[in-house]
Design a protein around this motif. Structure first.
Motif, PDB file in Angstrom:
ATOM      1  N   VAL A  27       0.881  -1.140  -0.271  1.00 57.28           N
ATOM      2  CA  VAL A  27       0.156   0.114  -0.052  1.00 57.28           C
ATOM      3  C   VAL A  27       1.017   1.285  -0.108  1.00 57.28           C
ATOM      4  O   VAL A  27       1.790   1.432   0.665  1.00 57.28           O
ATOM      5  CB  VAL A  27      -0.865   0.001   1.150  1.00 57.28           C
ATOM      6  N   LYS A  28       0.772   2.126  -0.969  1.00 56.83           N
ATOM      7  CA  LYS A  28       1.367   3.238  -0.873  1.00 56.83           C
ATOM      8  C   LYS A  28       0.673   4.450  -1.186  1.00 56.83           C
ATOM      9  O   LYS A  28      -0.198   4.326  -2.026  1.00 56.83           O
ATOM     10  CB  LYS A  28       2.715   3.337  -2.068  1.00 56.83           C
ATOM     11  N   PHE A  29       1.172   5.483  -0.803  1.00 58.86           N
ATOM     12  CA  PHE A  29       0.447   7.059  -1.061  1.00 58.86           C
ATOM     13  C   PHE A  29       1.484   8.002  -0.872  1.00 58.86           C
ATOM     14  O   PHE A  29       2.494   7.933  -0.017  1.00 58.86           O
ATOM     15  CB  PHE A  29      -0.919   7.180   0.031  1.00 58.86           C
ATOM     16  N   TRP A  30       1.170   9.331  -1.401  1.00 62.28           N
ATOM     17  CA  TRP A  30       2.144  10.335  -1.507  1.00 62.28           C
ATOM     18  C   TRP A  30       2.222  10.822  -0.300  1.00 62.28           C
ATOM     19  O   TRP A  30       1.170  11.208   0.308  1.00 62.28           O
ATOM     20  CB  TRP A  30       1.680  11.404  -2.557  1.00 62.28           C
ATOM     21  N   ARG A  76      -3.603  -4.400   6.638  1.00 61.90           N
ATOM     22  CA  ARG A  76      -2.575  -4.927   7.253  1.00 61.90           C
ATOM     23  C   ARG A  76      -2.833  -5.711   8.361  1.00 61.90           C
ATOM     24  O   ARG A  76      -2.601  -6.928   8.593  1.00 61.90           O
ATOM     25  CB  ARG A  76      -1.123  -4.109   7.407  1.00 61.90           C
ATOM     26  N   SER A  77      -3.812  -5.161   9.429  1.00 65.62           N
ATOM     27  CA  SER A  77      -4.159  -5.760  10.463  1.00 65.62           C
ATOM     28  C   SER A  77      -5.200  -7.047  10.110  1.00 65.62           C
ATOM     29  O   SER A  77      -5.043  -8.173  10.776  1.00 65.62           O
ATOM     30  CB  SER A  77      -5.050  -4.728  11.335  1.00 65.62           C
ATOM     31  N   TYR A  78      -5.956  -6.761   9.085  1.00 65.41           N
ATOM     32  CA  TYR A  78      -6.922  -7.822   8.783  1.00 65.41           C
ATOM     33  C   TYR A  78      -5.814  -8.998   8.253  1.00 65.41           C
ATOM     34  O   TYR A  78      -6.189  -9.956   8.687  1.00 65.41           O
ATOM     35  CB  TYR A  78      -7.661  -7.317   7.613  1.00 65.41           C
ATOM     36  N   LEU A  79      -5.144  -8.836   7.367  1.00 63.97           N
ATOM     37  CA  LEU A  79      -4.067  -9.642   6.838  1.00 63.97           C
ATOM     38  C   LEU A  79      -3.422 -10.610   8.011  1.00 63.97           C
ATOM     39  O   LEU A  79      -3.428 -11.626   7.669  1.00 63.97           O
ATOM     40  CB  LEU A  79      -3.337  -9.034   5.767  1.00 63.97           C
ATOM     41  N   PHE A 158      -2.514   0.223  -4.349  1.00 65.43           N
ATOM     42  CA  PHE A 158      -2.841  -0.833  -3.442  1.00 65.43           C
ATOM     43  C   PHE A 158      -3.113  -2.131  -3.822  1.00 65.43           C
ATOM     44  O   PHE A 158      -4.020  -2.329  -4.854  1.00 65.43           O
ATOM     45  CB  PHE A 158      -4.519  -0.422  -2.852  1.00 65.43           C
ATOM     46  N   PHE A 159      -2.028  -2.966  -3.632  1.00 64.96           N
ATOM     47  CA  PHE A 159      -2.051  -4.332  -4.330  1.00 64.96           C
ATOM     48  C   PHE A 159      -1.349  -5.579  -3.651  1.00 64.96           C
ATOM     49  O   PHE A 159      -0.638  -4.989  -2.672  1.00 64.96           O
ATOM     50  CB  PHE A 159      -1.516  -4.231  -5.813  1.00 64.96           C
TER      51      PHE A 159
END
Length: 261
Positions: A27-30, A76-79, A158-159
């Motif tokens: 997951v990445k964002f500016w 991430r918590s769900y995973l 998000f991938f």
């Protein structure tokens, strides 16, 4: 504990990961930050004491950044709750039978994240203008760090990647030293698997015992067992069945006793 590894492995052959796949979430964002320089503070390079470390300039409000961070943490918590730590950092191991359901939930979170990203991109000019009005006195130090909107589109993503877990396979006729190196790699993977099983079984048992202890204490003290307590028992039972690919009969027995309590 090696018996546990074989239980998950069926006949004890292979590397022990046959019932699982590996998954890596990205997951990445500016971040919307730029390195703070002495000139931004009206200072010269030699006027900043060596014990000070300059931080960053924020290019948009913190609450917006926190929204993206929250969605990333939520995914991430769900995973993490539906998988095990893998031998590689930032990679999780998940039972194959649970993959479809986990991916379905990740798809929902991805849609939410990308919708938030689209909202941000649509409001980007207004956000930048509001920042300019708020910080007019230092705007010349901020303005150069705002990229074009088209560039920003590539900064939000998000991938996840799913891959089979297999040991290295050596080609027939390879040199003896290559065969030996591959054999060591397979043995290392098997050792890591057995360590993971030990940690996973401890984790599963701890989770179940926490719920069992809570229910037992309520019954012993004669307190009312509320619906939410019973629901937590049902949740942990389903959670355990999803993740227990190691054949832990002891916890299965404990759950049976809980159901009959």
């Amino acid at each position: 504990m090696k018996k546990k590894a074989k239980a998950a492995n069926g006949n004890g052959s292979g590397n022990g990961f046959e019932e699982m796949v590996a998954i890596q979430l990205n997951v990445k964002f500016w971040p919307g930050q730029a390195k703070l320089k002495p000139a931004d503070l009206g200072l010269k390079e030699d006027e900043v004491p060596e014990i000070f470390h300059l931080g960053n300039k924020k290019l948009y409000p913190q609450e917006i950044r926190q929204q993206f961070g929250h969605l990333s943490s939520k995914a991430r918590s769900y995973l993490n709750d539906h998988s095990y730590p893998f031998v590689m950092e930032y990679v999780r191991a998940i039972p194959k039978r649970n993959l479809a359901r986990v991916v379905e939930r990740l798809e929902e979170l991805k849609a939410e994240f990308l919708a938030k990203a689209q909202d941000f991109l649509a409001e980007y000019d207004a956000i930048r203008e509001a920042w300019r009005e708020k910080y007019q006195d230092i705007w010349e130090h901020l303005a150069p760090h705002y990229p074009p909107r088209d560039y920003l589109k590539r900064r939000f993503d998000f991938f996840w990647t799913v891959f089979e877990i297999k040991g290295a396979e050596v080609k027939e006729g390879s040199a003896p030293e290559i065969i030996e190196a591959y054999q060591r790699a397979r043995e290392e993977l098997q050792e890591r698997y057995e360590e993971m099983v030990e940690e996973a079984v401890v984790y599963l048992r701890k989770k179940v015992l926490e719920v069992a202890a809570n229910l037992s204490a309520r019954l012993k003290d004669g307190r009312i067992v509320r619906n939410d307590t019973l629901e937590s028992v049902r949740r942990v039972e389903g959670w355990f069945k999803d993740l227990n690919i190691f054949g832990d009969a002891d916890v299965e027995k404990a759950l049976t006793q809980l159901r009959g309590a």
